[in-house]
Each structure stands twice: as C-alpha cells, then as structure tokens.
Design a protein around this motif. Structure first.
Motif, mmCIF file in Angstrom:
data_model
loop_
_atom_site.group_PDB
_atom_site.id
_atom_site.type_symbol
_atom_site.label_atom_id
_atom_site.label_comp_id
_atom_site.label_asym_id
_atom_site.label_seq_id
_atom_site.Cartn_x
_atom_site.Cartn_y
_atom_site.Cartn_z
ATOM 1 N N VAL A 191 0.993 -0.920 -0.245
ATOM 2 C CA VAL A 191 -0.103 0.128 -0.248
ATOM 3 C C VAL A 191 0.350 1.115 -0.213
ATOM 4 C CG1 VAL A 191 -1.544 1.305 0.974
ATOM 5 C CG2 VAL A 191 -2.141 -0.513 1.359
ATOM 6 N N LEU A 192 2.138 1.178 0.855
ATOM 7 C CA LEU A 192 2.337 2.437 0.731
ATOM 8 C C LEU A 192 3.232 2.339 -0.603
ATOM 9 C CD1 LEU A 192 4.173 1.665 4.784
ATOM 10 C CD2 LEU A 192 2.302 3.670 3.848
ATOM 11 N N ASP A 193 3.960 1.344 -0.905
ATOM 12 C CA ASP A 193 4.657 1.557 -2.730
ATOM 13 C C ASP A 193 3.853 1.915 -3.586
ATOM 14 O OD1 ASP A 193 6.889 0.084 -1.962
ATOM 15 O OD2 ASP A 193 6.866 -1.485 -2.217
ATOM 16 N N LEU A 194 2.479 1.728 -2.961
ATOM 17 C CA LEU A 194 1.400 2.132 -4.232
ATOM 18 C C LEU A 194 0.749 3.506 -4.632
ATOM 19 C CD1 LEU A 194 -1.611 2.069 -5.847
ATOM 20 C CD2 LEU A 194 -2.403 1.583 -3.711
ATOM 21 N N ALA A 195 1.124 4.186 -2.882
ATOM 22 C CA ALA A 195 1.053 5.502 -3.033
ATOM 23 C C ALA A 195 2.402 5.787 -3.107
ATOM 24 C CB ALA A 195 1.470 6.120 -1.298
ATOM 25 N N GLU A 196 3.453 5.940 -3.865
ATOM 26 C CA GLU A 196 4.602 6.906 -4.694
ATOM 27 C C GLU A 196 4.005 6.742 -5.683
ATOM 28 O OE1 GLU A 196 6.596 8.679 -3.164
ATOM 29 O OE2 GLU A 196 5.739 8.261 -0.957
ATOM 30 N N ALA A 197 3.393 5.759 -6.676
ATOM 31 C CA ALA A 197 3.287 5.161 -7.561
ATOM 32 C C ALA A 197 1.918 5.807 -8.384
ATOM 33 C CB ALA A 197 3.374 3.478 -7.617
ATOM 34 N N LEU A 198 1.697 6.411 -7.294
ATOM 35 C CA LEU A 198 0.171 7.699 -7.713
ATOM 36 C C LEU A 198 0.836 8.370 -7.945
ATOM 37 C CD1 LEU A 198 -2.942 5.801 -4.929
ATOM 38 C CD2 LEU A 198 -2.745 5.502 -7.653
ATOM 39 N N PRO A 199 0.392 9.122 -9.079
ATOM 40 C CA PRO A 199 0.713 10.425 -9.839
ATOM 41 C C PRO A 199 -0.147 11.671 -8.455
ATOM 42 C CG PRO A 199 -0.928 9.482 -10.817
ATOM 43 C CD PRO A 199 -0.770 9.054 -10.143
ATOM 44 N N ALA A 200 0.773 12.610 -8.287
ATOM 45 C CA ALA A 200 -0.964 14.138 -8.030
ATOM 46 C C ALA A 200 -1.484 14.546 -8.856
ATOM 47 C CB ALA A 200 1.242 14.900 -6.945
ATOM 48 N N PRO A 201 -2.606 14.693 -7.820
ATOM 49 C CA PRO A 201 -3.179 15.132 -6.399
ATOM 50 C C PRO A 201 -3.417 13.255 -5.792
ATOM 51 C CG PRO A 201 -4.595 15.769 -7.390
ATOM 52 C CD PRO A 201 -3.895 14.745 -8.378
ATOM 53 N N TRP A 202 -2.989 12.478 -5.829
ATOM 54 C CA TRP A 202 -3.706 11.324 -5.232
ATOM 55 C C TRP A 202 -3.000 11.126 -4.091
ATOM 56 C CZ3 TRP A 202 -7.653 7.711 -6.586
ATOM 57 C CH2 TRP A 202 -8.226 8.015 -7.816
ATOM 58 N N ARG A 203 -3.921 10.842 -3.061
ATOM 59 C CA ARG A 203 -3.444 10.322 -1.809
ATOM 60 C C ARG A 203 -3.495 8.676 -0.907
ATOM 61 N NH1 ARG A 203 -0.951 13.596 1.193
ATOM 62 N NH2 ARG A 203 -2.097 13.046 3.060
ATOM 63 N N VAL A 204 -2.985 8.179 -0.208
ATOM 64 C CA VAL A 204 -3.868 6.845 0.650
ATOM 65 C C VAL A 204 -4.150 7.207 2.243
ATOM 66 C CG1 VAL A 204 -3.199 4.797 0.564
ATOM 67 C CG2 VAL A 204 -2.628 5.546 -0.885
ATOM 68 N N GLN A 205 -5.292 7.584 2.901
ATOM 69 C CA GLN A 205 -5.884 7.410 3.475
ATOM 70 C C GLN A 205 -6.502 5.652 4.159
ATOM 71 O OE1 GLN A 205 -6.299 10.404 4.503
ATOM 72 N NE2 GLN A 205 -6.501 11.074 2.170
ATOM 73 N N ILE A 206 -4.898 5.730 5.360
ATOM 74 C CA ILE A 206 -5.164 4.143 5.915
ATOM 75 C C ILE A 206 -5.667 4.580 7.897
ATOM 76 C CG2 ILE A 206 -3.479 2.515 6.912
ATOM 77 C CD1 ILE A 206 -1.352 3.330 4.797
ATOM 78 N N VAL A 207 -6.489 3.588 8.226
ATOM 79 C CA VAL A 207 -7.243 3.364 9.316
ATOM 80 C C VAL A 207 -7.093 2.765 9.812
ATOM 81 C CG1 VAL A 207 -9.425 4.159 9.812
ATOM 82 C CG2 VAL A 207 -8.773 5.162 8.016
ATOM 83 N N GLY A 208 -6.527 1.860 11.225
ATOM 84 C CA GLY A 208 -6.216 0.887 11.582
ATOM 85 C C GLY A 208 -5.263 1.036 12.748
ATOM 86 N N ARG A 209 -5.468 0.508 13.563
ATOM 87 C CA ARG A 209 -4.579 0.659 15.158
ATOM 88 C C ARG A 209 -3.174 -0.215 15.433
ATOM 89 N NH1 ARG A 209 -4.080 -3.687 18.257
ATOM 90 N NH2 ARG A 209 -5.277 -5.448 18.002
ATOM 91 N N ARG A 210 -2.833 0.274 15.718
ATOM 92 C CA ARG A 210 -0.381 -0.387 15.496
ATOM 93 C C ARG A 210 -1.173 -1.493 16.061
ATOM 94 N NH1 ARG A 210 3.982 2.447 15.422
ATOM 95 N NH2 ARG A 210 2.562 4.439 16.300
ATOM 96 N N GLY A 211 -0.984 -2.295 15.145
ATOM 97 C CA GLY A 211 -0.999 -4.063 15.990
ATOM 98 C C GLY A 211 0.657 -5.030 16.276
#
Length: 342
Positions: free
Chosen positions: A188-208
């Motif tokens: 998912v983090l790699d995807l965020a860098e591969a998407l062109p601006a202005p795309w952003r990734v929102q992540i929801v979840g507690r630290r596990g």
C-alpha cells in the motif's frame, strides 16, 4: 455472550461480537453480554459489566455476575472461553474467525499464542459447537481442530446507514485494517508513491504487531506527502473516509473474512484487492483482483482504472443485501436450538 472489548478500541473481531450481540438482543431478548467494565463501546439493556484483563477472563465463570445469569448456552464470538467455562452445565458455542494462530502464529505475542492457539486447540473438542464466518475458514479450522466447524456468516462492522452522502472525486484511496504483517501495508505504501499527484492514500487501523508495527512511524515518515494515517478512527470518521474515497484497496496476504472490504463495497466503492481465495469469495462482482507479485506501477494503474468505473446502484444494493447481522443471529439461534434438542 462473552465479548472481548477494551477501552476506546475494537478490532474487527470485537466489532463482530458487538454487532452480533445487538442483533441477538433483538431476536432473542433474553441474550446478555458480559463486557469489560472499562469498555466504552457498548451499552444498553442486558450488558453486564465484569472485570476485564487476563484474570477477569479466567475467573468469569466463577464470578457472581456469571452465576446469577444461569445461562442455557455460552457464546464466545470474539475470544476463547475461560477453561473454567467447560466445567459448567451450559454448552459453549465458539465462533473462530481465522486460522492465523495456527498457520502464521509466529507474528503473535506469547500470550496471544497461548490463548488463541494452544488453549483454543486443547478446548475445541469440548465445545458444543464451533463456527467460522466463511466456508473457506470453516474447512481450514476443521482440519486443524479435528472436529466439524460450521459456517455462520459475517456482515459489516459499523452501521452503514449512518454514512454521510458520498463525496467522491477527490483522488483518495482508502485502506483499512490493523497495522500487522498479514495486511501487507508495504504494498500500500509503495502504491502511494506510484500514484501521480494529487492522489493520496488514507490508512485507518490501530497499531498492531510484528516488524511493520514496530517500524511504522519511520515508514510513514518516508511517505508523509502521499499517505495519511488515522489510527483507530471513530465509526463516524471511518464512514466519512469511506464516502470521500474513490477506491478501496486491500493487498492482504491472508484474511479470515476482510470486514472493511465488505463495508466499502456495501457503500458502493470500487474495490481493488489481492488475488487470494477469501477475497474471491467475499469481494463484490466489480472488484479488481491483483496478484501479490504485482508491481507498484501496475497496481496504481489498476486502482485508477477501478476508481474511474464505479459500480451501479443496483449491483451495490444486491451485494449489501447478502450480508446481514439479523440473518447471522437467526442462524446462531437455530444452531443453539438444534444442539440443545440433541
């Protein structure tokens, strides 16, 4: 019902237990729930506060609160029962959500392995009934526990009727789940860098747990321009994020069900998910499946294509109808009645 609830936190398993109890309370009004007295996630009729933590769990069957109920069946939809519960007259009905403790349990801490692997396996043959949310997981657990495991079903963890109106078109991707190894957040983090601006990734979840959780802060820092982490968001915040997203992404290595995927799909989001068997069974017809070996650039292309082609309202309504807490509660009541009639 014994619910595993903690103050200001609830995992997918805990959400399952809470929602199932609410549905059971409607279909079988004499159902009660034993809940950690520190918890703030459940209230209303038939909620009985008890001591939480390991000692509270172990001693619950010997507590006055438990004895005063004199229950006909003990349902454990989130957590294994105390071994002392097996000494009582009420049969134990256990819902196990995942084979993770047995197949990938090395990522769990010592207490987690003890409770969800060793203790569970030792007690499983004495349960009155064992169920899993999906047939896939029921088959796997049956082989592990050497006993029949039924299928009970699953449904969204939050009340989707409270969702605000959708506000799509903001170039937002959402990923939801605990920060732990199975969720494959590296992809998912790699995807965020591969998407062109202005795309952003929102992540929801507690630290596990696991290496991903231990290094999460430093990983986020490397992607702070393209990723926003919301931690353990409230239901209202999560619903808002779903409704402002253009696509839901899950590149999990393994899942017992993937409740967030079902929630997102039930709200009409395009879905891109890893091509694993459980996703093939629970993902909506419009889902795009990506191999785990896919490159970040190719995944970004699939995500953008999916976001540009949302599902029809008819398809969304048909999919959402298939997942109902009322149906699950009725199925559980039926299994309890059948077991007591034997």
């Amino acid at each position: 019902m014994v619910l595993a609830t903690r103050p200001n936190a609830s995992t997918g398993i805990e959400r399952y237990a809470i929602n199932l109890f609410k549905a059971m309370r409607e279909h079988a009004p004499d159902t009660v729930a034993f809940v950690d007295r520190r918890s703030t996630v459940l209230d209303g009729p038939n909620v009985i506060a008890v001591d939480g933590g390991f000692r509270g769990w172990l001693a619950l069957p010997r507590s006055r609160a438990f004895r005063d109920v004199d229950c006909d069946a003990l349902v454990c939809p989130a957590f294994p029962p105390s071994p002392l519960a097996l000494l009582g007259k009420a049969p134990v009905f256990r819902i196990i959500h995942d084979d993770f403790p047995w197949t990938r349990g090395e990522a769990m801490n010592l207490r987690g392995r003890f409770l969800f692997k060793h203790c569970e396996a030792a007690m499983a043959r004495r349960y009155g009934d064992v169920m899993a949310p999906t047939t896939l997981m029921a088959d796997s657990l049956s082989a592990i526990l050497h006993r029949p495991v039924g299928t009970i079903g699953n449904a969204p963890g939050i009340d989707l009727s409270l969702a605000p109106a959708p506000d799509r078109g903001q170039a937002q991707i959402i990923a939801v789940g605990t920060i732990e190894p199975r969720k494959n957040y590296d992809a998912v983090l790699d995807l965020a860098e591969a998407l062109p601006a202005p795309w952003r990734v929102q992540i929801v979840g507690r630290r596990g747990w696991g290496p991903i959780a231990e290094t999460w802060d430093s990983r986020l820092a490397r992607h702070e321009a393209r990723v926003e982490w919301h931690g353990h968001a409230s239901d209202a915040a999560l619903l808002g994020l779903y409704q402002s997203a253009d696509c839901f992404v899950s590149m999990s290595l393994a899942e017992g069900f993937n409740m967030p995927l079902v929630e997102a799909a039930s709200l009409g989001l395009p879905v891109v998910c890893s091509d694993i068997e459980i996703h093939r069974r629970v993902a909506p017809p419009w889902a795009r499946f990506a191999p785990l070996s896919i490159s970040a650039a190719d995944l970004a292309a699939i995500v953008r294509e999916a976001a540009a082609t949302p599902p029809s309202a008819q398809d969304v309504a048909h999919y959402a109808h298939a997942f109902s807490w009322g149906g699950i509660a009725q199925a559980l009541i039926g299994r309890i009645k059948a077991a007591r009639a034997k």
